[in-house]
Motif scaffolding. Structure first.
Motif, PDB file in Angstrom:
ATOM      1  N   HIS A  81       0.823  -1.210   0.000  1.00 15.39           N
ATOM      2  CA  HIS A  81       0.000   0.000   0.000  1.00 15.39           C
ATOM      3  C   HIS A  81       0.858   1.261   0.000  1.00 15.39           C
ATOM      4  CE1 HIS A  81      -4.009  -1.779   1.694  1.00 15.39           C
ATOM      5  NE2 HIS A  81      -3.515  -2.514   0.728  1.00 15.39           N
ATOM      6  N   ARG A  82       2.001   1.200   0.691  1.00 20.57           N
ATOM      7  CA  ARG A  82       2.848   2.380   0.837  1.00 20.57           C
ATOM      8  C   ARG A  82       3.175   3.047  -0.487  1.00 20.57           C
ATOM      9  NH1 ARG A  82       7.216   0.256   4.352  1.00 20.57           N
ATOM     10  NH2 ARG A  82       5.798  -0.146   6.043  1.00 20.57           N
ATOM     11  N   LYS A  83       3.326   2.251  -1.535  1.00 22.10           N
ATOM     12  CA  LYS A  83       3.729   2.784  -2.841  1.00 22.10           C
ATOM     13  C   LYS A  83       2.629   3.597  -3.516  1.00 22.10           C
ATOM     14  CE  LYS A  83       6.936  -0.981  -3.731  1.00 22.10           C
ATOM     15  NZ  LYS A  83       7.254  -2.121  -4.562  1.00 22.10           N
ATOM     16  N   THR A  84       1.374   3.306  -3.194  1.00 20.03           N
ATOM     17  CA  THR A  84       0.277   3.950  -3.930  1.00 20.03           C
ATOM     18  C   THR A  84      -0.771   4.636  -3.061  1.00 20.03           C
ATOM     19  OG1 THR A  84      -0.887   1.838  -3.991  1.00 20.03           O
ATOM     20  CG2 THR A  84       0.440   2.406  -5.917  1.00 20.03           C
ATOM     21  N   VAL A  85      -0.764   4.410  -1.766  1.00 14.49           N
ATOM     22  CA  VAL A  85      -1.844   4.926  -0.929  1.00 14.49           C
ATOM     23  C   VAL A  85      -1.930   6.450  -0.971  1.00 14.49           C
ATOM     24  CG1 VAL A  85      -0.563   5.030   1.265  1.00 14.49           C
ATOM     25  CG2 VAL A  85      -3.042   4.622   1.260  1.00 14.49           C
ATOM     26  N   ASP A  86      -0.810   7.141  -1.068  1.00 15.91           N
ATOM     27  CA  ASP A  86      -0.835   8.606  -1.092  1.00 15.91           C
ATOM     28  C   ASP A  86      -1.445   9.134  -2.390  1.00 15.91           C
ATOM     29  OD1 ASP A  86       0.500   9.000   1.491  1.00 15.91           O
ATOM     30  OD2 ASP A  86       2.214   8.119   0.477  1.00 15.91           O
ATOM     31  N   ALA A  87      -1.185   8.454  -3.490  1.00 16.31           N
ATOM     32  CA  ALA A  87      -1.792   8.843  -4.764  1.00 16.31           C
ATOM     33  C   ALA A  87      -3.300   8.625  -4.728  1.00 16.31           C
ATOM     34  CB  ALA A  87      -1.165   8.060  -5.922  1.00 16.31           C
ATOM     35  N   VAL A  88      -3.720   7.518  -4.136  1.00 17.31           N
ATOM     36  CA  VAL A  88      -5.162   7.256  -4.005  1.00 17.31           C
ATOM     37  C   VAL A  88      -5.792   8.298  -3.083  1.00 17.31           C
ATOM     38  CG1 VAL A  88      -6.905   5.597  -3.226  1.00 17.31           C
ATOM     39  CG2 VAL A  88      -4.906   4.790  -4.492  1.00 17.31           C
ATOM     40  N   ALA A  89      -5.135   8.634  -1.987  1.00 21.91           N
ATOM     41  CA  ALA A  89      -5.653   9.653  -1.069  1.00 21.91           C
ATOM     42  C   ALA A  89      -5.763  11.010  -1.771  1.00 21.91           C
ATOM     43  CB  ALA A  89      -4.773   9.756   0.168  1.00 21.91           C
ATOM     44  N   ALA A  90      -4.765  11.373  -2.579  1.00 17.28           N
ATOM     45  CA  ALA A  90      -4.828  12.632  -3.335  1.00 17.28           C
ATOM     46  C   ALA A  90      -6.007  12.607  -4.300  1.00 17.28           C
ATOM     47  CB  ALA A  90      -3.524  12.863  -4.091  1.00 17.28           C
ATOM     48  N   SER A  91      -6.263  11.457  -4.902  1.00 20.35           N
ATOM     49  CA  SER A  91      -7.408  11.317  -5.808  1.00 20.35           C
ATOM     50  C   SER A  91      -8.716  11.521  -5.056  1.00 20.35           C
ATOM     51  CB  SER A  91      -7.421   9.933  -6.463  1.00 20.35           C
ATOM     52  OG  SER A  91      -6.305   9.761  -7.279  1.00 20.35           O
ATOM     53  N   LEU A  92      -8.807  10.975  -3.846  1.00 17.74           N
ATOM     54  CA  LEU A  92     -10.019  11.136  -3.042  1.00 17.74           C
ATOM     55  C   LEU A  92     -10.225  12.590  -2.624  1.00 17.74           C
ATOM     56  CD1 LEU A  92      -9.749   7.929  -0.835  1.00 17.74           C
ATOM     57  CD2 LEU A  92     -11.396   8.352  -2.687  1.00 17.74           C
ATOM     58  N   ILE A  93      -9.143  13.264  -2.256  1.00 20.76           N
ATOM     59  CA  ILE A  93      -9.223  14.687  -1.911  1.00 20.76           C
ATOM     60  C   ILE A  93      -9.734  15.474  -3.109  1.00 20.76           C
ATOM     61  CG2 ILE A  93      -7.812  16.737  -1.389  1.00 20.76           C
ATOM     62  CD1 ILE A  93      -6.005  14.746   0.286  1.00 20.76           C
ATOM     63  N   LEU A  94      -9.125  15.234  -4.270  1.00 18.64           N
ATOM     64  CA  LEU A  94      -9.524  15.943  -5.483  1.00 18.64           C
ATOM     65  C   LEU A  94     -10.955  15.609  -5.876  1.00 18.64           C
ATOM     66  CD1 LEU A  94      -8.874  17.811  -7.825  1.00 18.64           C
ATOM     67  CD2 LEU A  94      -7.771  15.866  -8.976  1.00 18.64           C
ATOM     68  N   GLU A  95     -11.316  14.332  -5.801  1.00 21.84           N
ATOM     69  CA  GLU A  95     -12.666  13.913  -6.152  1.00 21.84           C
ATOM     70  C   GLU A  95     -13.712  14.599  -5.261  1.00 21.84           C
ATOM     71  OE1 GLU A  95     -14.212   9.796  -5.144  1.00 21.84           O
ATOM     72  OE2 GLU A  95     -13.765   9.606  -7.292  1.00 21.84           O
ATOM     73  N   GLY A  96     -13.424  14.691  -3.961  1.00 22.98           N
ATOM     74  CA  GLY A  96     -14.337  15.378  -3.053  1.00 22.98           C
ATOM     75  C   GLY A  96     -14.507  16.842  -3.419  1.00 22.98           C
TER      76      GLY A  96
END
Length: 135
Positions: free
Chosen positions: A115-130
Protein backbone atom coordinates in the motif's frame (compact mmCIF):
# COMPACT_ATOMS: atom_id res chain seq x y z
CA UNK A 1 -8.50 24.58 -16.27
CA UNK A 2 -7.09 21.67 -14.30
CA UNK A 3 -6.97 21.24 -10.54
CA UNK A 4 -4.30 19.34 -8.59
CA UNK A 5 -5.13 17.46 -5.39
CA UNK A 6 -2.30 17.08 -2.88
CA UNK A 7 -2.01 14.61 0.00
CA UNK A 8 1.04 16.10 1.74
CA UNK A 9 3.31 13.80 3.72
CA UNK A 10 6.72 13.92 5.36
CA UNK A 11 8.31 11.30 3.09
CA UNK A 12 5.76 10.72 0.33
CA UNK A 13 3.19 13.06 -1.15
CA UNK A 14 0.32 12.01 -3.35
CA UNK A 15 -0.65 14.14 -6.34
CA UNK A 16 -3.70 13.88 -8.56
CA UNK A 17 -4.80 16.06 -11.48
CA UNK A 18 -8.28 16.56 -12.84
CA UNK A 19 -9.34 16.33 -16.45
CA UNK A 20 -9.69 19.64 -18.33
CA UNK A 21 -13.40 19.91 -17.52
CA UNK A 22 -12.91 19.24 -13.79
CA UNK A 23 -15.24 16.26 -13.81
CA UNK A 24 -12.85 13.36 -13.20
CA UNK A 25 -9.48 12.64 -11.68
CA UNK A 26 -7.24 12.14 -14.70
CA UNK A 27 -3.97 10.89 -13.26
CA UNK A 28 -2.42 10.29 -9.86
CA UNK A 29 1.10 9.54 -8.66
CA UNK A 30 3.37 9.69 -5.63
CA UNK A 31 6.42 11.88 -5.12
CA UNK A 32 9.12 10.69 -2.72
CA UNK A 33 10.65 13.83 -1.22
CA UNK A 34 11.60 14.66 2.37
CA UNK A 35 12.53 18.30 1.83
CA UNK A 36 9.43 20.55 1.80
CA UNK A 37 11.12 23.25 -0.28
CA UNK A 38 12.24 20.79 -2.97
CA UNK A 39 8.80 19.17 -2.90
CA UNK A 40 7.08 22.51 -3.43
CA UNK A 41 9.39 23.23 -6.38
CA UNK A 42 8.58 19.84 -7.90
CA UNK A 43 4.83 20.31 -7.42
CA UNK A 44 4.97 23.72 -9.08
CA UNK A 45 6.88 22.23 -12.06
CA UNK A 46 4.37 19.38 -12.38
CA UNK A 47 1.47 21.81 -12.11
CA UNK A 48 2.81 24.14 -14.79
CA UNK A 49 3.50 21.24 -17.17
CA UNK A 50 -0.16 20.18 -16.80
CA UNK A 51 -1.73 23.66 -16.91
CA UNK A 52 -2.98 23.42 -13.32
CA UNK A 53 -4.75 26.56 -12.12
CA UNK A 54 -5.64 25.53 -8.56
CA UNK A 55 -4.22 23.35 -5.82
CA UNK A 56 -6.44 21.49 -3.37
CA UNK A 57 -4.31 20.57 -0.37
CA UNK A 58 -5.66 18.04 2.08
CA UNK A 59 -6.10 19.40 5.61
CA UNK A 60 -5.97 16.53 8.11
CA UNK A 61 -8.44 17.45 10.84
CA UNK A 62 -9.18 15.37 13.89
CA UNK A 63 -12.49 13.50 13.90
CA UNK A 64 -14.02 16.18 16.15
CA UNK A 65 -13.09 18.89 13.62
CA UNK A 66 -10.17 20.36 15.55
CA UNK A 67 -6.74 20.79 14.05
CA UNK A 68 -3.54 19.28 15.37
CA UNK A 69 0.16 19.41 14.56
CA UNK A 70 -0.28 17.67 11.19
CA UNK A 71 -2.83 20.27 10.07
CA UNK A 72 -0.39 23.02 11.05
CA UNK A 73 2.32 21.40 8.88
CA UNK A 74 -0.09 21.35 5.96
CA UNK A 75 -0.97 25.02 6.46
CA UNK A 76 2.76 25.85 6.51
CA UNK A 77 3.22 23.87 3.30
CA UNK A 78 0.32 25.78 1.71
CA UNK A 79 2.11 29.05 2.50
CA UNK A 80 5.33 27.67 1.00
CA UNK A 81 3.49 26.68 -2.20
CA UNK A 82 1.84 30.09 -2.41
CA UNK A 83 5.24 31.77 -2.09
CA UNK A 84 6.52 29.89 -5.15
CA UNK A 85 3.65 30.40 -7.59
CA UNK A 86 0.52 32.40 -8.28
CA UNK A 87 -1.59 29.21 -8.33
CA UNK A 88 -4.13 29.53 -5.48
CA UNK A 89 -4.21 26.89 -2.74
CA UNK A 90 -7.53 25.68 -1.31
CA UNK A 91 -7.43 23.75 1.95
CA UNK A 92 -9.72 20.70 1.92
CA UNK A 93 -10.87 18.66 4.91
CA UNK A 94 -9.33 15.26 4.27
CA UNK A 95 -10.55 13.38 7.34
CA UNK A 96 -10.38 9.64 6.69
CA UNK A 97 -8.91 9.97 3.16
CA UNK A 98 -5.94 7.74 4.01
CA UNK A 99 -8.21 5.21 5.73
CA UNK A 100 -10.47 5.15 2.67
CA UNK A 101 -7.44 4.85 0.37
CA UNK A 102 -6.17 1.81 2.29
CA UNK A 103 -9.67 0.28 2.12
CA UNK A 104 -9.83 0.80 -1.66
CA UNK A 105 -6.43 -0.82 -2.15
CA UNK A 106 -7.34 -3.72 0.11
CA UNK A 107 -10.67 -4.25 -1.68
CA UNK A 108 -8.76 -4.44 -4.95
CA UNK A 109 -6.49 -7.22 -3.72
CA UNK A 110 -3.39 -5.17 -2.89
CA UNK A 111 -1.26 -6.56 -0.08
CA UNK A 112 -1.00 -4.30 2.97
CA UNK A 113 2.79 -3.97 2.69
CA UNK A 114 2.48 -2.75 -0.91
CA UNK A 115 0.00 0.00 0.00
CA UNK A 116 2.85 2.38 0.84
CA UNK A 117 3.73 2.78 -2.84
CA UNK A 118 0.28 3.95 -3.93
CA UNK A 119 -1.84 4.93 -0.93
CA UNK A 120 -0.83 8.61 -1.09
CA UNK A 121 -1.79 8.84 -4.76
CA UNK A 122 -5.16 7.26 -4.00
CA UNK A 123 -5.65 9.65 -1.07
CA UNK A 124 -4.83 12.63 -3.34
CA UNK A 125 -7.41 11.32 -5.81
CA UNK A 126 -10.02 11.14 -3.04
CA UNK A 127 -9.22 14.69 -1.91
CA UNK A 128 -9.52 15.94 -5.48
CA UNK A 129 -12.67 13.91 -6.15
CA UNK A 130 -14.34 15.38 -3.05
CA UNK A 131 -13.46 18.90 -4.13
CA UNK A 132 -14.61 18.36 -7.72
CA UNK A 133 -17.96 17.19 -6.36
CA UNK A 134 -18.58 20.67 -4.97
CA UNK A 135 -18.04 22.49 -8.26
Amino acid sequence: MRIMGIDYGDARTGLAVSDAMNILVGEAWTVNQWDANALADEIVREAKSRSVERFVLGLPKNMDGTEGARAEKCREFALLLESKTDIPVVMWDERRSSVEAHAILHANGKKERKHRKTVDAVAASLILEGYLGTL
